[in-house]
Design a protein around this motif. Structure first.
Motif, PDB file in Angstrom:
ATOM      1  N   ALA A   2       0.837  -1.191   0.000  1.00 41.85           N
ATOM      2  CA  ALA A   2       0.000   0.000   0.000  1.00 41.85           C
ATOM      3  C   ALA A   2       0.877   1.248   0.000  1.00 41.85           C
ATOM      4  O   ALA A   2       1.880   1.309   0.695  1.00 41.85           O
ATOM      5  CB  ALA A   2      -0.898  -0.003   1.230  1.00 41.85           C
ATOM      6  N   ALA A   3       0.456   2.233  -0.777  1.00 34.89           N
ATOM      7  CA  ALA A   3       1.241   3.469  -0.881  1.00 34.89           C
ATOM      8  C   ALA A   3       0.892   4.358   0.300  1.00 34.89           C
ATOM      9  O   ALA A   3       0.103   5.279   0.185  1.00 34.89           O
ATOM     10  CB  ALA A   3       0.923   4.156  -2.195  1.00 34.89           C
ATOM     11  N   LEU A   4       1.490   4.084   1.464  1.00 36.21           N
ATOM     12  CA  LEU A   4       1.097   4.795   2.662  1.00 36.21           C
ATOM     13  C   LEU A   4       1.840   6.105   2.830  1.00 36.21           C
ATOM     14  O   LEU A   4       1.398   6.993   3.512  1.00 36.21           O
ATOM     15  CB  LEU A   4       1.365   3.928   3.901  1.00 36.21           C
ATOM     16  N   LEU A  18      -6.680  16.732  14.667  1.00 42.36           N
ATOM     17  CA  LEU A  18      -7.057  16.901  16.074  1.00 42.36           C
ATOM     18  C   LEU A  18      -7.126  18.374  16.440  1.00 42.36           C
ATOM     19  O   LEU A  18      -8.006  18.803  17.195  1.00 42.36           O
ATOM     20  CB  LEU A  18      -6.052  16.185  16.984  1.00 42.36           C
ATOM     21  N   ALA A  34      -7.234  11.151  22.604  1.00 41.02           N
ATOM     22  CA  ALA A  34      -6.776  10.683  21.297  1.00 41.02           C
ATOM     23  C   ALA A  34      -5.313  11.049  21.081  1.00 41.02           C
ATOM     24  O   ALA A  34      -4.499  10.247  20.619  1.00 41.02           O
ATOM     25  CB  ALA A  34      -7.644  11.289  20.194  1.00 41.02           C
ATOM     26  N   PHE A  67      -0.796   1.682   9.079  1.00 38.53           N
ATOM     27  CA  PHE A  67      -1.993   1.566   8.254  1.00 38.53           C
ATOM     28  C   PHE A  67      -3.225   2.026   9.012  1.00 38.53           C
ATOM     29  O   PHE A  67      -4.062   2.761   8.475  1.00 38.53           O
ATOM     30  CB  PHE A  67      -2.165   0.104   7.815  1.00 38.53           C
ATOM     31  N   GLN A  68      -3.338   1.611  10.279  1.00 33.99           N
ATOM     32  CA  GLN A  68      -4.499   2.031  11.070  1.00 33.99           C
ATOM     33  C   GLN A  68      -4.494   3.544  11.267  1.00 33.99           C
ATOM     34  O   GLN A  68      -5.547   4.190  11.210  1.00 33.99           O
ATOM     35  CB  GLN A  68      -4.491   1.334  12.427  1.00 33.99           C
ATOM     36  N   THR A  71      -5.614   5.115   8.108  1.00 32.78           N
ATOM     37  CA  THR A  71      -7.057   4.953   7.933  1.00 32.78           C
ATOM     38  C   THR A  71      -7.811   5.945   8.807  1.00 32.78           C
ATOM     39  O   THR A  71      -8.791   6.560   8.373  1.00 32.78           O
ATOM     40  CB  THR A  71      -7.474   3.524   8.314  1.00 32.78           C
ATOM     41  N   TYR A  72      -7.348   6.114  10.059  1.00 31.62           N
ATOM     42  CA  TYR A  72      -8.027   7.052  10.955  1.00 31.62           C
ATOM     43  C   TYR A  72      -7.897   8.476  10.440  1.00 31.62           C
ATOM     44  O   TYR A  72      -8.829   9.275  10.518  1.00 31.62           O
ATOM     45  CB  TYR A  72      -7.453   6.918  12.368  1.00 31.62           C
ATOM     46  N   CYS A  74      -7.647   9.301   7.295  1.00 32.57           N
ATOM     47  CA  CYS A  74      -8.595   9.409   6.184  1.00 32.57           C
ATOM     48  C   CYS A  74     -10.002   9.628   6.723  1.00 32.57           C
ATOM     49  O   CYS A  74     -10.762  10.451   6.190  1.00 32.57           O
ATOM     50  CB  CYS A  74      -8.533   8.133   5.336  1.00 32.57           C
ATOM     51  N   LEU A  75     -10.352   8.922   7.803  1.00 33.00           N
ATOM     52  CA  LEU A  75     -11.694   9.073   8.384  1.00 33.00           C
ATOM     53  C   LEU A  75     -11.924  10.494   8.861  1.00 33.00           C
ATOM     54  O   LEU A  75     -12.916  11.133   8.499  1.00 33.00           O
ATOM     55  CB  LEU A  75     -11.839   8.090   9.553  1.00 33.00           C
ATOM     56  N   ARG A  77     -10.329  13.263   8.126  1.00 33.21           N
ATOM     57  CA  ARG A  77     -10.285  14.252   7.042  1.00 33.21           C
ATOM     58  C   ARG A  77     -11.562  14.222   6.225  1.00 33.21           C
ATOM     59  O   ARG A  77     -12.148  15.259   5.911  1.00 33.21           O
ATOM     60  CB  ARG A  77      -9.084  13.933   6.155  1.00 33.21           C
ATOM     61  N   SER A  78     -12.008  13.008   5.843  1.00 31.37           N
ATOM     62  CA  SER A  78     -13.176  12.953   4.962  1.00 31.37           C
ATOM     63  C   SER A  78     -14.448  13.330   5.698  1.00 31.37           C
ATOM     64  O   SER A  78     -15.337  13.931   5.093  1.00 31.37           O
ATOM     65  CB  SER A  78     -13.313  11.587   4.300  1.00 31.37           C
ATOM     66  N   VAL A  79     -14.540  13.037   7.007  1.00 35.46           N
ATOM     67  CA  VAL A  79     -15.725  13.485   7.749  1.00 35.46           C
ATOM     68  C   VAL A  79     -15.781  14.995   7.782  1.00 35.46           C
ATOM     69  O   VAL A  79     -16.834  15.611   7.560  1.00 35.46           O
ATOM     70  CB  VAL A  79     -15.724  12.893   9.171  1.00 35.46           C
TER      71      VAL A  79
END
Lengths: 119, 289
Positions: A2-4, A18, A34, A67-68, A71-72, A74-75, A77-79
Protein backbone atom coordinates in the motif's frame (compact mmCIF):
# COMPACT_ATOMS: atom_id res chain seq x y z
CA UNK A 1 2.39 -2.77 -0.98
CA UNK A 2 0.00 0.00 0.00
CA UNK A 3 1.24 3.47 -0.88
CA UNK A 4 1.10 4.80 2.66
CA UNK A 5 3.80 7.42 2.51
CA UNK A 6 5.97 8.23 5.47
CA UNK A 7 4.78 7.76 9.06
CA UNK A 8 5.88 11.29 9.91
CA UNK A 9 3.48 12.74 7.40
CA UNK A 10 0.63 10.60 8.73
CA UNK A 11 1.35 11.71 12.27
CA UNK A 12 1.48 15.36 11.27
CA UNK A 13 -1.82 15.00 9.42
CA UNK A 14 -3.43 13.37 12.46
CA UNK A 15 -2.25 16.16 14.74
CA UNK A 16 -3.62 18.73 12.32
CA UNK A 17 -7.01 17.02 12.28
CA UNK A 18 -7.06 16.90 16.07
CA UNK A 19 -6.22 20.61 16.12
CA UNK A 20 -9.19 21.36 13.85
CA UNK A 21 -11.51 19.27 16.00
CA UNK A 22 -10.51 21.01 19.20
CA UNK A 23 -10.26 24.52 17.79
CA UNK A 24 -13.96 25.23 18.31
CA UNK A 25 -14.11 24.01 21.90
CA UNK A 26 -11.01 25.99 22.83
CA UNK A 27 -9.48 23.10 24.69
CA UNK A 28 -5.83 22.44 23.77
CA UNK A 29 -5.60 19.33 21.65
CA UNK A 30 -2.73 17.95 23.70
CA UNK A 31 -5.16 17.28 26.53
CA UNK A 32 -7.34 14.90 24.56
CA UNK A 33 -7.24 11.16 25.03
CA UNK A 34 -6.78 10.68 21.30
CA UNK A 35 -3.57 12.72 21.26
CA UNK A 36 -2.12 10.88 24.24
CA UNK A 37 -2.96 7.49 22.77
CA UNK A 38 -1.51 8.33 19.36
CA UNK A 39 1.76 9.68 20.74
CA UNK A 40 2.13 6.68 23.02
CA UNK A 41 1.50 4.24 20.17
CA UNK A 42 3.84 5.99 17.75
CA UNK A 43 6.63 6.26 20.29
CA UNK A 44 6.25 2.68 21.49
CA UNK A 45 6.42 1.23 18.01
CA UNK A 46 9.03 3.69 16.82
CA UNK A 47 7.12 4.33 13.64
CA UNK A 48 9.38 7.22 12.79
CA UNK A 49 11.46 5.29 10.32
CA UNK A 50 9.89 3.82 7.17
CA UNK A 51 9.35 0.10 7.34
CA UNK A 52 12.16 -0.95 5.02
CA UNK A 53 14.78 0.46 7.37
CA UNK A 54 13.92 -1.43 10.56
CA UNK A 55 14.18 -5.13 11.32
CA UNK A 56 11.76 -7.71 10.05
CA UNK A 57 10.08 -8.74 13.32
CA UNK A 58 8.91 -5.32 14.41
CA UNK A 59 8.20 -4.39 10.82
CA UNK A 60 4.77 -5.99 10.55
CA UNK A 61 3.37 -4.49 13.75
CA UNK A 62 4.69 -1.10 12.72
CA UNK A 63 3.13 -1.44 9.29
CA UNK A 64 -0.21 -2.37 10.83
CA UNK A 65 -0.06 0.56 13.19
CA UNK A 66 0.85 2.91 10.38
CA UNK A 67 -1.99 1.57 8.25
CA UNK A 68 -4.50 2.03 11.07
CA UNK A 69 -3.21 5.54 11.68
CA UNK A 70 -3.51 6.38 7.99
CA UNK A 71 -7.06 4.95 7.93
CA UNK A 72 -8.03 7.05 10.96
CA UNK A 73 -6.52 10.11 9.30
CA UNK A 74 -8.60 9.41 6.18
CA UNK A 75 -11.69 9.07 8.38
CA UNK A 76 -11.16 12.37 10.20
CA UNK A 77 -10.28 14.25 7.04
CA UNK A 78 -13.18 12.95 4.96
CA UNK A 79 -15.72 13.48 7.75
CA UNK A 80 -14.59 17.10 8.07
CA UNK A 81 -14.73 17.71 4.32
CA UNK A 82 -18.07 15.94 3.97
CA UNK A 83 -19.53 18.09 6.71
CA UNK A 84 -18.15 21.24 5.08
CA UNK A 85 -19.64 20.28 1.71
CA UNK A 86 -22.95 19.45 3.39
CA UNK A 87 -23.13 22.81 5.15
CA UNK A 88 -22.25 24.65 1.98
CA UNK A 89 -24.53 22.92 -0.49
CA UNK A 90 -27.19 20.94 1.30
CA UNK A 91 -27.60 22.55 4.69
CA UNK A 92 -29.92 25.46 3.94
CA UNK A 93 -33.26 23.65 4.26
CA UNK A 94 -36.29 24.79 2.38
CA UNK A 95 -37.09 28.35 1.41
CA UNK A 96 -39.93 30.09 3.18
CA UNK A 97 -43.02 31.16 1.24
CA UNK A 98 -41.81 34.78 1.17
CA UNK A 99 -38.47 33.78 -0.32
CA UNK A 100 -40.07 31.54 -2.92
CA UNK A 101 -42.37 34.36 -4.01
CA UNK A 102 -39.39 36.67 -4.12
CA UNK A 103 -37.62 34.34 -6.59
CA UNK A 104 -40.07 35.32 -9.33
CA UNK A 105 -40.44 38.90 -8.22
CA UNK A 106 -43.71 38.59 -6.37
CA UNK A 107 -44.55 39.73 -2.88
CA UNK A 108 -47.00 38.17 -0.46
CA UNK A 109 -49.95 40.45 0.21
CA UNK A 110 -50.32 41.75 3.74
CA UNK A 111 -53.85 41.49 5.07
CA UNK A 112 -54.43 43.74 8.06
CA UNK A 113 -57.32 41.65 9.40
CA UNK A 114 -55.43 38.39 9.15
CA UNK A 115 -56.59 35.63 6.88
CA UNK A 116 -60.28 34.77 7.07
CA UNK A 117 -60.01 31.41 8.73
CA UNK A 118 -57.43 32.42 11.34
CA UNK A 119 -58.88 33.10 14.76
CA UNK B 1 -73.46 18.21 16.10
CA UNK B 2 -71.16 20.88 17.39
CA UNK B 3 -68.60 18.21 18.16
CA UNK B 4 -68.34 17.10 14.57
CA UNK B 5 -67.86 20.72 13.55
CA UNK B 6 -65.02 21.01 16.05
CA UNK B 7 -63.33 17.95 14.63
CA UNK B 8 -63.61 19.15 11.06
CA UNK B 9 -62.09 22.46 12.04
CA UNK B 10 -59.23 20.61 13.70
CA UNK B 11 -58.48 18.53 10.65
CA UNK B 12 -58.77 21.53 8.41
CA UNK B 13 -56.19 23.39 10.43
CA UNK B 14 -53.93 20.39 10.55
CA UNK B 15 -53.96 19.99 6.80
CA UNK B 16 -53.28 23.65 6.20
CA UNK B 17 -50.67 24.30 8.85
CA UNK B 18 -48.58 21.67 10.51
CA UNK B 19 -46.61 23.25 13.35
CA UNK B 20 -43.33 21.38 13.63
CA UNK B 21 -42.85 19.36 16.79
CA UNK B 22 -46.09 20.37 18.46
CA UNK B 23 -47.95 17.21 19.47
CA UNK B 24 -50.71 18.90 21.47
CA UNK B 25 -51.93 21.02 18.56
CA UNK B 26 -54.83 18.70 17.90
CA UNK B 27 -56.13 19.11 21.41
CA UNK B 28 -56.22 22.89 21.39
CA UNK B 29 -58.59 25.04 19.41
CA UNK B 30 -57.31 28.51 20.00
CA UNK B 31 -53.64 29.42 19.60
CA UNK B 32 -51.99 29.77 16.21
CA UNK B 33 -48.82 27.75 15.56
CA UNK B 34 -45.66 29.31 16.96
CA UNK B 35 -43.29 29.20 13.97
CA UNK B 36 -44.13 30.41 10.44
CA UNK B 37 -45.77 27.68 8.41
CA UNK B 38 -43.37 25.69 6.23
CA UNK B 39 -44.25 22.82 4.00
CA UNK B 40 -41.34 20.76 5.33
CA UNK B 41 -39.37 21.39 8.49
CA UNK B 42 -36.42 19.11 9.28
CA UNK B 43 -36.75 17.19 12.54
CA UNK B 44 -35.27 19.14 15.42
CA UNK B 45 -31.69 18.09 16.02
CA UNK B 46 -30.47 17.22 19.45
CA UNK B 47 -28.25 19.84 20.92
CA UNK B 48 -25.00 18.89 22.53
CA UNK B 49 -26.02 18.31 26.12
CA UNK B 50 -22.71 17.33 27.63
CA UNK B 51 -19.43 19.10 28.27
CA UNK B 52 -16.91 16.34 28.69
CA UNK B 53 -16.47 12.95 27.12
CA UNK B 54 -14.36 10.39 28.94
CA UNK B 55 -13.60 6.69 28.85
CA UNK B 56 -13.73 4.20 31.69
CA UNK B 57 -12.95 0.53 31.78
CA UNK B 58 -15.78 -1.71 32.95
CA UNK B 59 -16.18 -5.48 33.14
CA UNK B 60 -17.25 -6.03 29.54
CA UNK B 61 -14.79 -3.60 28.05
CA UNK B 62 -14.43 0.13 27.68
CA UNK B 63 -17.37 2.49 28.24
CA UNK B 64 -17.99 6.07 27.19
CA UNK B 65 -19.17 8.69 29.68
CA UNK B 66 -20.88 11.89 28.57
CA UNK B 67 -20.32 14.13 31.60
CA UNK B 68 -21.17 11.56 34.24
CA UNK B 69 -23.80 9.58 32.34
CA UNK B 70 -22.90 6.36 30.59
CA UNK B 71 -23.55 6.12 26.89
CA UNK B 72 -26.20 3.62 25.83
CA UNK B 73 -27.09 2.04 22.48
CA UNK B 74 -30.43 2.82 20.76
CA UNK B 75 -31.83 -0.37 22.35
CA UNK B 76 -30.75 0.92 25.78
CA UNK B 77 -27.91 -1.54 26.27
CA UNK B 78 -24.74 -0.32 27.89
CA UNK B 79 -22.23 0.81 25.26
CA UNK B 80 -19.10 -1.30 25.70
CA UNK B 81 -16.31 -1.86 23.22
CA UNK B 82 -13.52 -4.42 23.50
CA UNK B 83 -10.70 -2.20 22.30
CA UNK B 84 -9.29 0.93 23.92
CA UNK B 85 -8.36 2.54 20.61
CA UNK B 86 -11.93 2.10 19.37
CA UNK B 87 -13.29 3.64 22.57
CA UNK B 88 -11.02 6.64 22.17
CA UNK B 89 -12.06 7.07 18.54
CA UNK B 90 -15.76 6.94 19.49
CA UNK B 91 -15.17 9.43 22.31
CA UNK B 92 -13.43 11.75 19.85
CA UNK B 93 -16.46 11.50 17.54
CA UNK B 94 -18.79 12.53 20.37
CA UNK B 95 -16.41 15.25 21.45
CA UNK B 96 -16.22 16.75 17.97
CA UNK B 97 -19.93 17.58 17.85
CA UNK B 98 -20.51 21.32 18.22
CA UNK B 99 -23.94 22.79 19.03
CA UNK B 100 -25.98 19.99 17.46
CA UNK B 101 -25.25 16.29 17.32
CA UNK B 102 -24.92 15.12 13.75
CA UNK B 103 -25.36 11.38 13.85
CA UNK B 104 -24.63 11.01 10.17
CA UNK B 105 -21.00 11.92 10.78
CA UNK B 106 -20.53 9.43 13.61
CA UNK B 107 -19.82 6.30 11.64
CA UNK B 108 -17.85 4.40 14.28
CA UNK B 109 -20.59 4.97 16.85
CA UNK B 110 -23.15 3.65 14.38
CA UNK B 111 -21.07 0.55 13.70
CA UNK B 112 -20.63 -0.14 17.41
CA UNK B 113 -24.35 0.29 18.00
CA UNK B 114 -25.14 -2.13 15.17
CA UNK B 115 -22.74 -4.72 16.56
CA UNK B 116 -24.03 -4.40 20.10
CA UNK B 117 -27.74 -4.39 19.25
CA UNK B 118 -27.73 -6.60 16.15
CA UNK B 119 -31.11 -5.22 15.12
CA UNK B 120 -31.52 -7.58 12.16
CA UNK B 121 -30.64 -10.47 14.48
CA UNK B 122 -28.49 -12.32 12.04
CA UNK B 123 -26.18 -15.10 13.07
CA UNK B 124 -22.52 -15.38 12.11
CA UNK B 125 -23.29 -17.93 9.40
CA UNK B 126 -25.87 -15.68 7.82
CA UNK B 127 -23.38 -12.81 7.69
CA UNK B 128 -20.71 -15.01 6.12
CA UNK B 129 -23.17 -16.39 3.60
CA UNK B 130 -24.31 -12.90 2.59
CA UNK B 131 -20.69 -11.81 2.19
CA UNK B 132 -19.74 -14.78 -0.01
CA UNK B 133 -22.86 -14.30 -2.11
CA UNK B 134 -21.71 -10.77 -2.82
CA UNK B 135 -18.80 -12.14 -4.81
CA UNK B 136 -21.22 -13.05 -7.60
CA UNK B 137 -21.94 -9.39 -8.14
CA UNK B 138 -18.52 -8.01 -7.37
CA UNK B 139 -17.86 -4.71 -9.10
CA UNK B 140 -14.33 -5.41 -10.26
CA UNK B 141 -15.38 -8.62 -11.96
CA UNK B 142 -17.84 -6.86 -14.24
CA UNK B 143 -16.10 -5.39 -17.28
CA UNK B 144 -17.41 -3.24 -20.09
CA UNK B 145 -16.68 -3.85 -23.73
CA UNK B 146 -16.50 -0.30 -24.93
CA UNK B 147 -15.18 2.52 -24.89
CA UNK B 148 -11.66 1.26 -25.45
CA UNK B 149 -9.94 3.54 -22.96
CA UNK B 150 -12.27 2.43 -20.17
CA UNK B 151 -11.64 -1.23 -21.01
CA UNK B 152 -7.89 -0.56 -20.80
CA UNK B 153 -8.30 1.31 -17.53
CA UNK B 154 -10.34 -1.46 -15.97
CA UNK B 155 -7.81 -4.05 -17.10
CA UNK B 156 -4.82 -2.12 -15.75
CA UNK B 157 -6.36 -1.18 -12.43
CA UNK B 158 -8.59 -4.10 -11.53
CA UNK B 159 -6.67 -7.10 -12.87
CA UNK B 160 -3.71 -6.76 -10.45
CA UNK B 161 -6.07 -6.75 -7.47
CA UNK B 162 -7.90 -9.85 -8.71
CA UNK B 163 -4.57 -11.60 -9.28
CA UNK B 164 -3.38 -10.64 -5.83
CA UNK B 165 -6.61 -11.99 -4.24
CA UNK B 166 -6.40 -15.22 -6.24
CA UNK B 167 -2.79 -15.79 -5.25
CA UNK B 168 -3.22 -14.80 -1.62
CA UNK B 169 -6.18 -17.08 -0.95
CA UNK B 170 -5.55 -19.77 -3.54
CA UNK B 171 -8.87 -19.37 -5.33
CA UNK B 172 -10.17 -18.54 -8.78
CA UNK B 173 -12.29 -15.50 -9.45
CA UNK B 174 -11.80 -14.24 -12.97
CA UNK B 175 -13.72 -11.45 -14.61
CA UNK B 176 -16.42 -11.35 -17.25
CA UNK B 177 -18.12 -9.00 -19.66
CA UNK B 178 -21.43 -10.85 -19.73
CA UNK B 179 -24.49 -9.72 -17.84
CA UNK B 180 -24.49 -12.89 -15.77
CA UNK B 181 -21.20 -12.03 -14.18
CA UNK B 182 -18.22 -14.19 -13.30
CA UNK B 183 -18.56 -17.88 -12.69
CA UNK B 184 -17.35 -18.45 -9.12
CA UNK B 185 -16.36 -22.08 -8.53
CA UNK B 186 -17.49 -23.81 -5.34
CA UNK B 187 -13.95 -24.16 -4.06
CA UNK B 188 -13.57 -20.39 -4.04
CA UNK B 189 -16.69 -20.08 -1.92
CA UNK B 190 -15.39 -22.64 0.54
CA UNK B 191 -12.05 -20.90 0.86
CA UNK B 192 -13.78 -17.60 1.47
CA UNK B 193 -16.21 -19.04 4.02
CA UNK B 194 -13.42 -20.59 6.03
CA UNK B 195 -11.40 -17.39 5.89
CA UNK B 196 -14.28 -15.21 7.02
CA UNK B 197 -15.12 -17.65 9.81
CA UNK B 198 -11.88 -16.68 11.50
CA UNK B 199 -13.25 -13.18 12.24
CA UNK B 200 -15.53 -12.47 15.18
CA UNK B 201 -19.06 -11.07 14.91
CA UNK B 202 -18.01 -7.45 15.30
CA UNK B 203 -15.37 -7.67 12.59
CA UNK B 204 -17.88 -9.36 10.28
CA UNK B 205 -20.36 -6.52 10.74
CA UNK B 206 -17.56 -4.15 9.78
CA UNK B 207 -16.63 -6.25 6.74
CA UNK B 208 -20.21 -6.30 5.55
CA UNK B 209 -20.45 -2.55 5.99
CA UNK B 210 -17.32 -1.89 3.93
CA UNK B 211 -18.52 -4.34 1.29
CA UNK B 212 -21.84 -2.54 0.99
CA UNK B 213 -20.06 0.78 0.53
CA UNK B 214 -17.50 -0.36 -2.03
CA UNK B 215 -19.84 -2.82 -3.78
CA UNK B 216 -16.97 -5.28 -3.99
CA UNK B 217 -15.79 -8.23 -1.92
CA UNK B 218 -12.32 -8.33 -3.45
CA UNK B 219 -11.61 -4.70 -2.62
CA UNK B 220 -12.76 -5.32 0.95
CA UNK B 221 -10.32 -8.20 1.21
CA UNK B 222 -7.60 -5.91 -0.10
CA UNK B 223 -8.37 -3.37 2.60
CA UNK B 224 -8.43 -5.92 5.42
CA UNK B 225 -5.11 -7.39 4.31
CA UNK B 226 -3.47 -3.98 4.12
CA UNK B 227 -2.94 -4.39 0.40
CA UNK B 228 -4.87 -1.17 -0.46
CA UNK B 229 -5.27 2.12 1.33
CA UNK B 230 -8.77 3.53 1.80
CA UNK B 231 -8.20 6.19 -0.85
CA UNK B 232 -6.99 3.59 -3.35
CA UNK B 233 -9.90 1.24 -2.66
CA UNK B 234 -12.46 4.02 -3.04
CA UNK B 235 -10.81 5.10 -6.29
CA UNK B 236 -10.94 1.56 -7.66
CA UNK B 237 -14.55 1.18 -6.60
CA UNK B 238 -15.51 4.39 -8.38
CA UNK B 239 -13.30 3.76 -11.40
CA UNK B 240 -15.85 4.40 -14.08
CA UNK B 241 -17.14 7.49 -12.32
CA UNK B 242 -13.61 8.89 -12.06
CA UNK B 243 -13.14 8.14 -15.74
CA UNK B 244 -16.26 10.11 -16.61
CA UNK B 245 -15.22 12.94 -14.28
CA UNK B 246 -11.90 13.22 -16.04
CA UNK B 247 -13.69 13.43 -19.33
CA UNK B 248 -16.64 15.66 -18.44
CA UNK B 249 -15.62 17.48 -15.28
CA UNK B 250 -16.45 17.20 -11.61
CA UNK B 251 -19.55 18.60 -9.94
CA UNK B 252 -18.56 19.54 -6.44
CA UNK B 253 -21.88 19.23 -4.71
CA UNK B 254 -22.47 15.76 -6.10
CA UNK B 255 -19.18 14.05 -6.94
CA UNK B 256 -17.00 15.43 -4.16
CA UNK B 257 -19.82 15.05 -1.65
CA UNK B 258 -20.28 11.37 -2.49
CA UNK B 259 -16.54 10.79 -2.61
CA UNK B 260 -15.97 12.20 0.86
CA UNK B 261 -18.94 10.32 2.28
CA UNK B 262 -17.74 7.05 0.73
CA UNK B 263 -14.23 7.61 2.02
CA UNK B 264 -15.52 8.37 5.52
CA UNK B 265 -17.70 5.28 5.68
CA UNK B 266 -15.06 2.98 4.20
CA UNK B 267 -12.37 4.30 6.52
CA UNK B 268 -14.67 3.86 9.51
CA UNK B 269 -15.52 0.30 8.50
CA UNK B 270 -11.91 -0.68 7.86
CA UNK B 271 -10.70 0.82 11.11
CA UNK B 272 -13.55 -0.94 12.91
CA UNK B 273 -12.56 -4.32 11.43
CA UNK B 274 -8.90 -3.87 12.33
CA UNK B 275 -9.54 -2.65 15.86
CA UNK B 276 -12.04 -5.42 16.57
CA UNK B 277 -9.87 -8.24 15.31
CA UNK B 278 -6.50 -7.27 16.72
CA UNK B 279 -5.03 -9.35 19.50
CA UNK B 280 -2.95 -8.14 22.38
CA UNK B 281 0.45 -8.58 20.75
CA UNK B 282 0.76 -4.82 21.11
CA UNK B 283 1.94 -5.14 24.69
CA UNK B 284 5.10 -7.20 24.47
CA UNK B 285 6.58 -5.21 21.59
CA UNK B 286 7.06 -2.32 24.01
CA UNK B 287 9.91 -3.99 25.87
CA UNK B 288 11.94 -5.20 22.95
CA UNK B 289 13.77 -1.98 22.20
Amino acid sequence: MAALGSPGRTLRGLLRELRYLNAATGRPYRDTAAYRYLMKAFRAHRVRKPHWVTSEKLCRAQHELHFQAATYLCLLRSVREHLALHQEFHGKGERSVEESAGLVGLQLPSQPGGKGWEP
Amino acid sequence: MWRSCLRLQDWGRRLLKWPPGDPTASARLGPAPQSPARAYAPPTERKRFYQNVSITQGEGGFEINLDHRKLKTPQAKLFTVPSEALAIAVATEWDSQHDTIKFYTMHLTTLCNTSLDNPTQRSKDQLIWAAVKFLDTDTICYRVEEPETLVELQKNEWDPIIEWAEKRYGMEIGSSTSIMGPNIPAKTREVLVSHLASYNMWALQGIEFVMAQLKSMVLTLGLIDLRLTVEQAVLLSRLEEEYQIQKWGSIEWAHDYELQELRARTAAGTLFVHLCSENTTVKHKLLQE
